[in-house]
Scaffold this motif. Structure first.
Motif, mmCIF file in Angstrom:
data_model
loop_
_atom_site.group_PDB
_atom_site.id
_atom_site.type_symbol
_atom_site.label_atom_id
_atom_site.label_comp_id
_atom_site.label_asym_id
_atom_site.label_seq_id
_atom_site.Cartn_x
_atom_site.Cartn_y
_atom_site.Cartn_z
ATOM 1 N N GLN A 93 0.916 -1.347 0.277
ATOM 2 C CA GLN A 93 0.325 0.012 0.031
ATOM 3 C C GLN A 93 1.198 1.427 -0.060
ATOM 4 O OE1 GLN A 93 -2.635 -0.133 3.619
ATOM 5 N NE2 GLN A 93 -3.546 2.243 2.386
ATOM 6 N N HIS A 94 2.066 1.671 1.433
ATOM 7 C CA HIS A 94 2.867 2.339 1.083
ATOM 8 C C HIS A 94 4.112 2.528 -0.135
ATOM 9 C CE1 HIS A 94 0.331 3.926 4.242
ATOM 10 N NE2 HIS A 94 0.076 3.282 4.442
ATOM 11 N N PHE A 95 3.897 1.500 -1.189
ATOM 12 C CA PHE A 95 5.165 1.421 -1.536
ATOM 13 C C PHE A 95 6.076 0.883 -1.335
ATOM 14 C CE2 PHE A 95 3.213 5.830 -2.454
ATOM 15 C CZ PHE A 95 2.338 5.420 -2.606
ATOM 16 N N ASN A 96 6.910 1.518 0.017
ATOM 17 C CA ASN A 96 8.377 0.756 0.328
ATOM 18 C C ASN A 96 9.270 0.759 -0.586
ATOM 19 O OD1 ASN A 96 6.644 1.009 2.271
ATOM 20 N ND2 ASN A 96 6.607 -1.671 2.618
ATOM 21 N N LEU A 97 8.691 1.711 -1.362
ATOM 22 C CA LEU A 97 10.460 2.188 -2.391
ATOM 23 C C LEU A 97 11.635 2.079 -1.258
ATOM 24 C CD1 LEU A 97 9.345 3.665 -5.492
ATOM 25 C CD2 LEU A 97 9.510 1.691 -5.081
ATOM 26 N N PHE A 98 13.171 2.324 -1.323
ATOM 27 C CA PHE A 98 14.204 1.860 -0.786
ATOM 28 C C PHE A 98 14.442 3.874 -0.986
ATOM 29 C CE2 PHE A 98 14.680 -2.300 -2.027
ATOM 30 C CZ PHE A 98 14.253 -2.625 -1.136
ATOM 31 N N PRO A 99 14.354 4.648 -0.010
ATOM 32 C CA PRO A 99 14.794 6.122 -0.537
ATOM 33 C C PRO A 99 15.761 6.493 -0.816
ATOM 34 C CG PRO A 99 14.144 5.628 2.107
ATOM 35 C CD PRO A 99 13.817 4.426 1.096
ATOM 36 N N HIS A 100 16.974 5.917 -0.226
ATOM 37 C CA HIS A 100 18.419 6.316 -0.195
ATOM 38 C C HIS A 100 18.974 5.240 -1.558
ATOM 39 C CE1 HIS A 100 17.988 2.049 1.646
ATOM 40 N NE2 HIS A 100 19.031 1.875 1.484
ATOM 41 N N MET A 101 18.005 4.992 -2.287
ATOM 42 C CA MET A 101 18.551 4.647 -3.611
ATOM 43 C C MET A 101 17.812 5.352 -5.231
ATOM 44 S SD MET A 101 18.363 0.092 -3.176
ATOM 45 C CE MET A 101 19.546 -0.458 -1.628
ATOM 46 N N SER A 102 18.540 5.343 -6.205
ATOM 47 C CA SER A 102 18.115 6.091 -7.123
ATOM 48 C C SER A 102 17.054 4.599 -7.771
ATOM 49 C CB SER A 102 18.642 6.236 -8.376
ATOM 50 O OG SER A 102 18.887 4.727 -8.757
ATOM 51 N N VAL A 103 16.106 4.679 -8.907
ATOM 52 C CA VAL A 103 14.567 3.882 -9.358
ATOM 53 C C VAL A 103 15.920 2.409 -9.638
ATOM 54 C CG1 VAL A 103 13.463 4.327 -10.851
ATOM 55 C CG2 VAL A 103 13.291 5.739 -9.819
ATOM 56 N N LYS A 104 16.181 2.941 -10.499
ATOM 57 C CA LYS A 104 17.371 1.714 -11.236
ATOM 58 C C LYS A 104 18.109 0.901 -10.316
ATOM 59 C CE LYS A 104 19.741 2.599 -15.097
ATOM 60 N NZ LYS A 104 21.313 2.532 -15.250
ATOM 61 N N LYS A 105 18.863 1.482 -8.735
ATOM 62 C CA LYS A 105 18.705 1.311 -7.943
ATOM 63 C C LYS A 105 17.793 -0.038 -7.589
ATOM 64 C CE LYS A 105 22.427 -0.455 -5.291
ATOM 65 N NZ LYS A 105 23.620 -1.525 -6.023
ATOM 66 N N ASN A 106 16.971 0.576 -6.930
ATOM 67 C CA ASN A 106 15.397 -0.357 -6.282
ATOM 68 C C ASN A 106 15.723 -1.269 -6.839
ATOM 69 O OD1 ASN A 106 13.961 0.732 -4.259
ATOM 70 N ND2 ASN A 106 14.567 2.988 -4.890
ATOM 71 N N ILE A 107 15.239 -1.570 -8.704
ATOM 72 C CA ILE A 107 14.537 -2.153 -9.022
ATOM 73 C C ILE A 107 15.725 -3.320 -9.381
ATOM 74 C CG2 ILE A 107 14.019 -2.587 -11.826
ATOM 75 C CD1 ILE A 107 13.193 0.205 -11.699
#
Lengths: 249, 243
Positions: A93-107
């Motif tokens: 629900q709250h995405f939980n992307l890793f805020p300290h990493m770029s989008v590409k690094k997240n993926i």
């Protein structure tokens, strides 16, 4: 959309208790999810639908019952759970992307760290997936620079980058501003049409009706009713389902 | 010097009788250096054990949790002077360190026990800082990492800890400030840090008060700007976090 008869997730008599049994979130739920199927799980808040979904990859540890993923009981302590989780993507629900990493690094973090892909291969897949959700230009952005809808589409891409066999969605549009719900649902629809097996906890009745192969209605930790979307929405059998639908439709 | 006469009429008990400065100024400078060495080394040495203690404290295993809890309880519930004495006279009577002087004024046979005692004490406090920092990271971060199939340790290392450490950097810097002050206790065991310098000057010159005034001024001039600097950094970090 074709559904073959292979069961991919089989849940049997799942019970989840909190506070040493004082609160029962799940009261013996059983459900089979078939390969290629889209299952929508609906119900009032507190009905246990999120707990149920989160149990499927054991983010919630069930108190009793079994969950079989491709025939293997993953509630067994001897099973390497991490290995199975790689094949069960999850969107929160709250995405939980890793805020300290770029989008590409997240993926690419997990596929590279788990040695499923080289960084170059992971980057290539990430760009392909980002392109599909229309966010290729955000590869080097950080999560804080994105809108809610963009974040959720990235979160879906992050899960897809593991090339999962099932995708679990836990109220993926509930935290979004209304104007952003559509863009996320579109991505999910496309995914469904490609034949991805999906379990979706949602409040979007329109989405459930249009995209799901089967709708599950839960209340007070029980699966009350399940049926094809048209049947369940137009002709609910159980009084509790009727009462709930009367309120939300 | 022109200002030497300024102190001629002052009593030895005056707050501002700084007539000793020309002769003993270097003593204070070395004291400052010794104090900063003690504080910085102690906190740096405390970081790794503190991280370990914090992770142990968050473990599911009751024994591991208990061990870490006991360590933290002991070091937070007894005075630093007592800890220092026990470590100096107990632990370091078993482990003997040669009397080598480095930088011209740091006798390592005293410095090392002092740093070890301060670090052991500090690790208990820093462990609590780390624990709070880890708990402040949204639980969804760990869940997201685990849902991708990353192990608990990988998730901790790649996703949770980098965010936690960023959160606690200001608190960690504050711990150095605390150590700058707390390390004055090492003067009791003959370590030539700032407080020791003040005491030595007071007894050599019979000027009883002013050396301590100087020490207080120096401690203040180190710690107050440092804490203001940390506050400014904290403000900027918060601004960076805004979405």
């Amino acid at each position: 959309m074709e559904i073959n008869n292979d069961i991919i997730i089989s849940v049997e008599n799942l019970v989840k208790e909190f506070n040493g049994g004082q609160i029962k979130a799940l009261n013996g739920c059983s459900l089979d999810i078939y390969h290629g199927e889209v299952v929508a799980i609906i119900g009032p808040s507190g009905s246990g639908k999120s707990t149920f979904l989160r149990s499927l990859n054991l983010l919630e540890e069930p108190s009793s019952g079994t969950i079989k993923f491709k025939g293997i009981d993953i509630t067994d302590k001897k099973v390497n759970l991490d290995l199975h989780r790689q094949k069960m993507g999850m969107v929160f629900q709250h995405f939980n992307l890793f805020p300290h990493m770029s989008v590409k690094k997240n993926i690419t973090l997990a596929p590279v760290k788990l040695k499923l892909k080289t960084q170059a291969e992971a980057d290539e897949l990430a760009m392909k997936l980002l392109d599909r959700v229309g966010l290729a230009d955000k590869a080097d952005a950080y999560p804080a620079q994105l809108s809610g809808g963009q974040k959720q589409r990235i979160a879906i891409v992050r899960a897809l980058a593991m090339e999962p066999e099932v995708m679990l969605f836990d109220e993926p549009t509930s935290a979004l501003d209304p104007e952003m719900v559509g863009e996320v649902l579109d991505v999910m629809k496309e995914l469904a049409h490609e034949g991805m097996t999906m379990a979706v906890v949602t409040h979007e009745m329109g989405f459930a009706r249009e995209v799901a192969d089967r709708v599950i209605f839960m209340d007070e930790g029980h699966i009350i009713e399940e049926n094809k979307p048209n049947e369940l929405f137009d002709n609910p059998q159980n009084p509790r389902t009727q009462a709930f639908l009367a309120k939300v439709l | 010097m022109w200002w030497s006469n300024l102190f001629a009429d002052m009593s030895p008990a005056s707050f501002f009788n700084f007539s000793f400065l020309p002769k003993y100024g270097l003593f204070f400078i070395q004291g400052i250096e010794y104090t900063l060495l003690l504080a910085v080394f102690a906190v740096l040495l405390a970081v790794v054990p503190a991280l370990l203690l914090a992770l142990m404290r968050l473990s599911k295993n009751r024994l591991i949790r208990g061990l870490s809890g006991a360590y933290i309880a002991v070091f937070r519930s007894t005075p630093l002077l007592v800890q220092l004495s026990i470590i100096y006279f107990g632990l370091f009577s078993v482990i003997s360190i040669p009397r080598i002087t480095v930088l011209g004024f740091v006798d390592i046979s005293r410095f090392i026990p002092g740093v070890v005692a301060l670090a052991l004490n500090s690790s208990a406090y820093v462990a609590e800082i780390f624990r709070a920092g880890i708990l402040a990271v949204d639980a969804g971060q760990m869940e997201a990492a685990r849902s991708l199939g990353l192990s608990k340790w990988s998730s901790m290392q790649l996703v949770v800890l980098p965010q936690a450490i960023k959160n606690v950097l200001p608190a960690l810097a504050n711990e150095i400030i605390t150590m700058v002050k707390e390390s004055s206790i090492c003067s009791m065991l003959g370590m030539a840090e700032l407080m020791f310098a003040a005491k030595a000057v007071a007894s050599a010159t019979y000027i009883t008060l002013a050396p301590y005034t100087i020490a207080a001024l120096i401690y203040f001039c180190i710690n107050y700007p440092a804490s203001k600097g940390i506050e400014a950094i904290e403000r900027r970090m918060r601004r960076g976090d805004k979405q």
